[in-house]
Scaffold this motif. Structure first.
Motif, short mmCIF file in Angstrom:
data_model
loop_
_atom_site.label_atom_id
_atom_site.label_comp_id
_atom_site.label_asym_id
_atom_site.label_seq_id
_atom_site.Cartn_x
_atom_site.Cartn_y
_atom_site.Cartn_z
N GLY A 452 -3.90 2.99 -0.47
CA GLY A 452 -4.56 3.44 -1.70
C GLY A 452 -4.48 4.95 -1.82
O GLY A 452 -4.46 5.67 -0.82
N GLU A 453 -4.45 5.44 -3.06
CA GLU A 453 -4.35 6.89 -3.28
C GLU A 453 -5.54 7.63 -2.67
O GLU A 453 -5.38 8.73 -2.13
CB GLU A 453 -4.26 7.18 -4.77
N HIS A 454 -6.73 7.05 -2.74
CA HIS A 454 -7.94 7.71 -2.25
C HIS A 454 -8.46 7.10 -0.96
O HIS A 454 -9.04 7.81 -0.14
CB HIS A 454 -9.03 7.66 -3.32
N VAL A 455 -8.27 5.81 -0.77
CA VAL A 455 -8.83 5.15 0.42
C VAL A 455 -7.85 5.13 1.59
O VAL A 455 -8.23 4.79 2.71
CB VAL A 455 -9.28 3.71 0.09
N GLY A 456 -6.58 5.51 1.33
CA GLY A 456 -5.59 5.50 2.41
C GLY A 456 -5.13 4.08 2.73
O GLY A 456 -5.31 3.14 1.96
N GLN A 457 -4.52 3.93 3.93
CA GLN A 457 -4.05 2.60 4.34
C GLN A 457 -5.24 1.77 4.77
O GLN A 457 -6.02 2.15 5.65
CB GLN A 457 -3.04 2.70 5.47
N ILE A 458 -5.36 0.59 4.16
CA ILE A 458 -6.51 -0.27 4.45
C ILE A 458 -6.12 -1.58 5.12
O ILE A 458 -6.98 -2.27 5.67
CB ILE A 458 -7.29 -0.59 3.17
N ALA A 459 -4.83 -1.94 5.06
CA ALA A 459 -4.43 -3.24 5.63
C ALA A 459 -2.91 -3.29 5.71
O ALA A 459 -2.19 -2.41 5.23
CB ALA A 459 -4.97 -4.38 4.78
N THR A 460 -2.44 -4.36 6.35
CA THR A 460 -1.01 -4.73 6.32
C THR A 460 -0.92 -6.14 5.77
O THR A 460 -1.88 -6.92 5.82
CB THR A 460 -0.40 -4.68 7.73
N GLY A 461 0.24 -6.45 5.18
CA GLY A 461 0.40 -7.78 4.60
C GLY A 461 1.81 -8.30 4.79
O GLY A 461 2.68 -7.63 5.36
#
Length: 536
Positions: A452-461
């Protein structure tokens, strides 16, 4: 014509000696020894009085009297005598009164044991200055601080009136009434005593030269009139506190102040805005126990909850409420062990309305009447109407290489592979979505990173399974990507871009604190998210 004369029969002659006393005995007491005897008698004197206009029908000019008596110099200040004036501070000892209408001077403080011969040094009188019972004036500085003005006036009988206005600018005493306009600094003041008009006193009132039927007014079945209290106009003076403002530089204020009012007061409401008038009360729930019911004494409540003495809220599962009836009942799951008694019921009533007119002094006119009785502790809050809100996914596209640039347009070449969102659309919910721009960056032909632009990397898929990263704030997925929508041909470095819109309304909260000493130990405000739902 016949005339009859009296006849004298005889005459007697007697000699009488006239003197003061026949014979008087006089007793004389005297002291033959040399000496005198003295006797002292004490007497309490009242006021020393002088009439400086004896034989003249003139009024004294205020603050014009100056005389010497008993070695003390007396001066007049708006009807009050002072002596022993300090040349440095101007203060003195109060010593009596001057009655401007009659020229009478009463001295209540004089030198003891000396000859109090009156020596008049200055005096001015006038014959053309009548007393008044109404004054109006404007202060040179505006606006005025509420409850800061004090008005002093001296009556024709030398009674000094000290008047103050309340927070609404109203002056109402037994001898004066009027209005102070704090915003514009305008004062209108009338002097008079409220007098009941009866059959007995009406003729004498109507015979007065000042009488006018327009001065009469009614209160219930009775008729009253304000009998004028005559004021010497030169004695009217006032003291007040006014505000002045220094403009701040734009770099300090954060905006260009050229369009702000000169006094710095900016209306927080506008015509057409929606506001909420509300009143919150806190009542003790005495001896709260299972199945007990508390009646708030008000109906059609907007909210109701139970809190303990520390402000900790009781779980809603422990009680049931009837907002229309204004009652709350404790369930059998009620447990007070984790709370700090006593318990309190916090309940609120409110009305929403649209502003149709407003004034800078805070007066608001609404488009409909309120439906509850509100106390002076009630509040008015602004409401931002957000309309219908719903989360959504939009703006999906793919490109061969991720350039670390958050653009809503493709950069470079598109990919040969694609995602079939017509049949398998990306899904989001109001509970999980946030306002964010997302990118899926492939690390293999099937695996990718979720950034995410603001939250950064949050997961892999992976394209082989459902991708639904969880929003930790709500416990719901940010979005869901079904595996069935992925086509073949993805390569390392490919990127899929899309955006999510949250079901929220953007607002800007700016809080300002005026310069000066703190007036409140606990200053706070609250923002409430409100919503309407349909009952099916």
């Amino acid at each position: 014509m016949t005339v009859s004369m009296p006849v004298v029969g005889s005459t007697n002659r007697q000699t009488i000696e006239l003197k003061v006393h026949e014979s008087v005995d006089i007793d004389v007491e005297y002291r033959d020894a040399v000496g005198v005897s003295a006797d002292t008698k004490s007497a309490t004197l009242g006021l020393l009085t002088y009439d400086v206009t004896q034989g003249f029908q003139e009024q004294l000019v205020p603050s014009s009297v100056r005389f010497i008596a008993g070695g003390l110099t007396y001066i007049d200040r708006n009807g009050t005598l002072f002596h022993s004036i300090d040349k440095n501070t101007g203060s003195g000892t109060p010593a009596g009164q001057v009655f401007y209408g009659t020229g009478r001077i009463e001295v209540s403080n004089w030198a003891v044991g000396v000859n109090n011969t009156f020596d008049l040094q200055s005096l001015a009188s006038q014959t053309t200055q009548p007393p008044v019972n109404f004054v109006a004036f404007r202060t040179p500085i505006v606006p005025l601080r509420p409850q800061s003005i004090t008005i002093v006036a001296t009556t024709e009988d030398s009674e000094q009136l000290v008047l103050t206005a309340d927070s609404d600018g109203i002056i109402n005493t037994t001898k004066a009434y009027g209005v102070v306009d704090y915003q514009n600094g305008i004062i209108n003041l009338s002097f008079g005593t409220k007098t009941l008009i009866t059959v007995g006193n009406r003729p004498s009132i109507e015979a007065q030269p000042w009488y006018s039927i327009s001065l009469e007014y009614t209160e219930g079945p009775d008729t009253y009139i304000r009998v004028p209290v005559w004021i010497v106009p030169e004695t009217v003076r006032y003291s007040a506190i006014g505000y002045s403002y220094l403009p701040l530089a734009a770099d300090i204020l954060g905006l260009d102040p050229v369009r702000l009012p000169s006094d710095g007061r900016v209306p927080i409401y506008r015509v057409g805005d929606v506001i909420v008038v509300h009143d919150t009360q806190l009542d003790e729930f005495v001896d709260a126990a299972v199945e007990d019911t508390f009646d708030a004494g008000r109906v059609r409540l907007a909210s109701l909850r139970i809190v303990d003495s520390e402000g900790l809220a009781l779980p809603p599962s422990m009680y049931s409420t009837d907002l229309d009836a204004g009652t709350v009942t404790l369930n059998n799951t009620f447990d007070i062990e984790s709370l700090t008694p006593p318990l309190y019921v916090e309940h609120r009533v409110e009305d929403m309305a649209v502003i149709t007119d407003l004034q800078i002094n805070g007066l608001l006119q609404l488009n409909r009447p309120v439906t509850h009785a509100y106390t002076t502790a009630s509040s008015v809050s602004s409401a931002l109407i957000a309309g219908d809100l719903q989360a959504r996914v939009f703006g999906r596209f793919s490109q061969e290489t991720w350039t670390n640039q958050w653009s809503d347009q493709i950069i470079g070449n598109p990919t040969t592979a694609n995602y079939n969102d017509a049949i398998y659309p990306l899904v989001t919910t109001n509970k999980g979505a946030i306002q964010e721009r997302w990118v899926l960056i492939f690390t293999s032909t099937t695996a990718f990173r979720v950034v995410g632009e603001h939250v950064g990397q949050i997961a892999t898929g992976s394209t082989l399974e459902l991708c639904a990263p969880i929003n930790p704030a709500s416990g719901a997925p940010y979005f869901s990507i079904p595996a069935e929508g992925w086509g073949a041909g993805w390569a390392i470095g490919n990127a899929v871009r899309f955006n999510t819109a949250a079901a929220n309304f953007p607002i800007w909260v700016a809080r300002t604190v005026a310069a000066g000493e703190a007036q409140e130990d606990d200053d706070k405000f609250s923002i409430q998210i409100r919503g309407d739902i349909d009952h099916v």
